[in-house]
Design a protein around this motif. Sequence first.
Motif, short mmCIF file in Angstrom:
data_model
loop_
_atom_site.label_atom_id
_atom_site.label_comp_id
_atom_site.label_asym_id
_atom_site.label_seq_id
_atom_site.Cartn_x
_atom_site.Cartn_y
_atom_site.Cartn_z
N GLY A 98 0.81 -1.21 0.00
CA GLY A 98 0.00 0.00 0.00
C GLY A 98 0.85 1.26 0.00
N PHE A 99 1.98 1.20 0.70
CA PHE A 99 2.90 2.34 0.72
C PHE A 99 3.39 2.65 -0.69
N PHE A 100 3.83 1.60 -1.41
CA PHE A 100 4.31 1.84 -2.77
C PHE A 100 3.18 2.33 -3.67
N ASP A 101 1.99 1.80 -3.51
CA ASP A 101 0.86 2.26 -4.31
C ASP A 101 0.59 3.74 -4.03
N THR A 158 2.74 5.95 -2.81
CA THR A 158 3.89 6.74 -3.26
C THR A 158 3.85 6.94 -4.77
N PHE A 159 3.64 5.85 -5.50
CA PHE A 159 3.60 5.99 -6.95
C PHE A 159 2.37 6.74 -7.42
N GLY A 160 1.28 6.60 -6.71
CA GLY A 160 0.08 7.40 -7.02
C GLY A 160 0.37 8.88 -6.85
N ARG A 169 0.26 11.71 -9.81
CA ARG A 169 -0.64 12.88 -9.74
C ARG A 169 0.07 14.21 -9.62
N LYS A 170 1.20 14.24 -8.92
CA LYS A 170 1.81 15.51 -8.53
C LYS A 170 3.17 15.82 -9.16
#
Length: 97
Positions: free
Chosen positions: A35-38, A40-42, A46-47
Amino acid sequence: KDLEGFFISKIMAEESDRYDGILMTIVQQSGGIDGFFDATFGFLRRKTDFFTNQKMAEEMIVKHSRVQFGKYEEVKKKEEEEKKKKEERKKAQQQKA
């Protein structure tokens, strides 16, 4: 020389520990490492422009992963050496007794 190494290690630890609280919160709130990687990559998607060049993004991920694997191995090796030295000192003390 040992004192110099101590201070360098302390400075490096402070630098690497800088974001631990924030990152641990993300790990906990996102349900673990996956979930952390998801998250982070999200965030990067987005940003930032991280995903505009897939090859460069993948190379960066691999590069930084390799750096951290190297650091992990270095720390484990030092821990094993310290453990071995400690056991040798203990054996030597037992032989004296």
